[in-house]
Scaffold this motif. Sequence first.
Motif, short mmCIF file in Angstrom:
data_model
loop_
_atom_site.label_atom_id
_atom_site.label_comp_id
_atom_site.label_asym_id
_atom_site.label_seq_id
_atom_site.Cartn_x
_atom_site.Cartn_y
_atom_site.Cartn_z
N GLN A 1 0.82 -1.21 0.00
CA GLN A 1 0.00 0.00 0.00
C GLN A 1 0.86 1.26 0.00
OE1 GLN A 1 -2.89 -0.34 3.17
NE2 GLN A 1 -3.58 -2.35 2.45
N LEU A 2 2.00 1.23 0.70
CA LEU A 2 2.89 2.40 0.70
C LEU A 2 3.51 2.61 -0.68
CD1 LEU A 2 4.49 1.78 4.18
CD2 LEU A 2 3.19 3.81 3.56
N VAL A 3 3.91 1.50 -1.34
CA VAL A 3 4.47 1.61 -2.69
C VAL A 3 3.43 2.16 -3.65
CG1 VAL A 3 5.36 0.28 -4.65
CG2 VAL A 3 6.24 -0.15 -2.35
N ASP A 4 2.17 1.75 -3.47
CA ASP A 4 1.08 2.29 -4.30
C ASP A 4 1.02 3.81 -4.18
OD1 ASP A 4 0.39 -0.25 -5.10
OD2 ASP A 4 -1.34 -0.42 -3.76
N LYS A 5 1.15 4.32 -2.95
CA LYS A 5 1.06 5.77 -2.73
C LYS A 5 2.24 6.51 -3.37
CE LYS A 5 -1.57 5.45 1.60
NZ LYS A 5 -1.55 5.68 3.07
N ILE A 6 3.42 5.94 -3.29
CA ILE A 6 4.59 6.57 -3.92
C ILE A 6 4.42 6.58 -5.44
CG2 ILE A 6 7.07 6.35 -4.33
CD1 ILE A 6 6.46 7.45 -1.59
N SER A 7 3.73 5.58 -5.99
CA SER A 7 3.49 5.54 -7.43
C SER A 7 2.67 6.75 -7.88
CB SER A 7 2.77 4.24 -7.82
OG SER A 7 3.60 3.13 -7.57
N LEU A 8 1.75 7.21 -7.04
CA LEU A 8 0.98 8.41 -7.36
C LEU A 8 1.89 9.64 -7.41
CD1 LEU A 8 -2.27 7.94 -5.21
CD2 LEU A 8 -2.07 7.86 -7.72
N PHE A 9 2.80 9.74 -6.44
CA PHE A 9 3.77 10.85 -6.43
C PHE A 9 4.63 10.81 -7.69
CE2 PHE A 9 8.27 11.82 -5.42
CZ PHE A 9 8.16 13.20 -5.31
N LYS A 10 5.07 9.62 -8.08
CA LYS A 10 5.88 9.45 -9.29
C LYS A 10 5.15 10.00 -10.52
CE LYS A 10 7.36 5.72 -12.38
NZ LYS A 10 7.44 4.25 -12.53
N ALA A 11 3.86 9.73 -10.62
CA ALA A 11 3.08 10.18 -11.77
C ALA A 11 2.88 11.69 -11.77
CB ALA A 11 1.73 9.46 -11.79
N ARG A 12 2.75 12.28 -10.59
CA ARG A 12 2.40 13.69 -10.50
C ARG A 12 3.63 14.60 -10.50
NH1 ARG A 12 -2.04 12.56 -5.74
NH2 ARG A 12 -3.79 11.99 -7.10
N GLN A 13 4.75 14.12 -9.94
CA GLN A 13 5.94 14.96 -9.81
C GLN A 13 7.15 14.22 -10.35
OE1 GLN A 13 4.46 15.92 -5.47
NE2 GLN A 13 6.14 17.35 -5.94
N GLN A 14 7.17 14.07 -11.67
CA GLN A 14 8.17 13.22 -12.30
C GLN A 14 9.59 13.75 -12.13
OE1 GLN A 14 7.11 12.22 -16.35
NE2 GLN A 14 4.97 11.87 -15.80
N LYS A 15 9.78 15.06 -12.20
CA LYS A 15 11.13 15.63 -12.07
C LYS A 15 11.70 15.35 -10.69
CE LYS A 15 13.69 19.98 -12.41
NZ LYS A 15 13.59 21.45 -12.64
N GLU A 16 10.92 15.62 -9.63
CA GLU A 16 11.39 15.38 -8.26
C GLU A 16 11.65 13.89 -8.03
OE1 GLU A 16 8.83 17.18 -9.12
OE2 GLU A 16 8.93 19.15 -8.13
N TYR A 17 10.79 13.05 -8.59
CA TYR A 17 10.95 11.60 -8.41
C TYR A 17 12.23 11.13 -9.10
CZ TYR A 17 9.88 6.61 -8.41
OH TYR A 17 9.92 5.26 -8.22
N HIS A 18 12.50 11.61 -10.30
CA HIS A 18 13.71 11.20 -11.03
C HIS A 18 14.96 11.66 -10.28
CE1 HIS A 18 16.10 9.90 -14.43
NE2 HIS A 18 16.74 11.06 -14.39
N GLN A 19 14.91 12.85 -9.70
CA GLN A 19 16.07 13.32 -8.92
C GLN A 19 16.31 12.41 -7.72
OE1 GLN A 19 15.75 17.41 -7.65
NE2 GLN A 19 17.65 17.33 -6.46
N PHE A 20 15.24 12.00 -7.05
CA PHE A 20 15.37 11.05 -5.94
C PHE A 20 16.03 9.76 -6.40
CE2 PHE A 20 13.30 7.18 -4.26
CZ PHE A 20 13.90 7.14 -3.01
N LEU A 21 15.60 9.22 -7.55
CA LEU A 21 16.16 7.98 -8.07
C LEU A 21 17.66 8.10 -8.29
CD1 LEU A 21 13.55 6.83 -10.76
CD2 LEU A 21 13.81 5.98 -8.43
N GLU A 22 18.08 9.18 -8.94
CA GLU A 22 19.50 9.32 -9.27
C GLU A 22 20.34 9.50 -8.01
OE1 GLU A 22 20.99 8.96 -12.36
OE2 GLU A 22 18.99 8.11 -12.66
N GLU A 23 19.85 10.27 -7.05
CA GLU A 23 20.62 10.46 -5.82
C GLU A 23 20.69 9.16 -5.02
OE1 GLU A 23 19.21 13.81 -3.63
OE2 GLU A 23 19.66 15.23 -5.23
#
Length: 374
Positions: free
Chosen positions: A230-252
């Motif tokens: 359920q927590l991963v599901d919620k992060i998936s929503l953030f990924k869809a809405r704020q792609q730039k911030e999510y990609h920065q998190f991934l790279e860091e």
Amino acid sequence: MITEKAPGKLYIAGEYAVVENGYPAILVALDQFVTCSIEESEAEVGRIISRQYHKNALQWHRLGEQMVVDNRDNPFSYILSAIKVTEEYARAFARELRIFDLHIDSQLDSESGKKYGLGSSAAVTVATVKALCRFYNLPVTKDEIFKLAAIAHFEVQGNGSLGDVAASVYGGWIAYHSFDRQWLAQQRKYLDLRTLIELPWPDLKIESLKAPSNLQLLIGWTGKPASTSQLVDKISLFKARQQKEYHQFLEESKHCIQRMVDGFHNADLEAIKNEIRYNRELLKQLGINSGVHIETPILNKLCQIAEDFGGAAKTSGAGGGDCGIVAIDRNSNFKQVLTEWTANKIEQLPLSVHFIENIKGEIKHHLIKKNNKY
């Protein structure tokens, strides 16, 4: 009777980022197990028997006017999926399917039913696959056991990295890069299972790590279980809405884990501790940005106590409850951490790293070789 076991696990670093193809995390296998015993049934019916799971409840929610059952936290769903996938593999080797009794015993939850977040769904999947492979006399390596268990687990959960499955199969400390699960789902529709198991899986990489001799791992449990799915599901929503911030998190996160792996290679505890602290900050910021409570107040307290006595601490896994981990010098007076945890109603889990022998040569396509050692 055939008996097999699989260890539980904890994430050390790289959570959430590892669900993306090729992104790394570090995990550790622990010396608490799910045990699966199997014997041919003398009756015309088989049974699945578990001392712990018979009181397990299903969760469900409304989707419009429909009642939707969530099987992802139900261990029986993983057991049944493991049986289905392994028997499909057995048929590929012309094995005749039989009726059997399956006995499951888990140390990963307490006698009173407390859930510690040690990866029981992955461990029960791996233990079931291992037992059935022996039952049907299938010629499998750990590489093939991982792939069978990963397919079975993914077909129930539908998300996640499968790093917990890898930890349960290979044991010890591992650096795990998640494979392309969309590719797997697509190939599953068209390829026979034996061919799919034999193929290299895109982006999959698993490396066995050797911890510095002075690294002491401490594990604290907050008293509150959490649902990873359920927590991963919620992060998936953030990924869809704020792609730039999510990609920065991934790279860091990726660069952090790479530096931490170097710390393991160099037996540098301070480097490992620094990256644990950095990964904690990345996850805290992810939680703030997404509105997901990854580091709860009690997890924050767990970490702060460890930091006060020289340890590096963070949440383990999806957060929202469950466990926190601490890396600390075993030559320090780390028992002060445990005393303070107890005073703050944080339960120490007295677990050790569990190593599984005979890894060498069995991750045919994916294991990185370092200094002539695996």
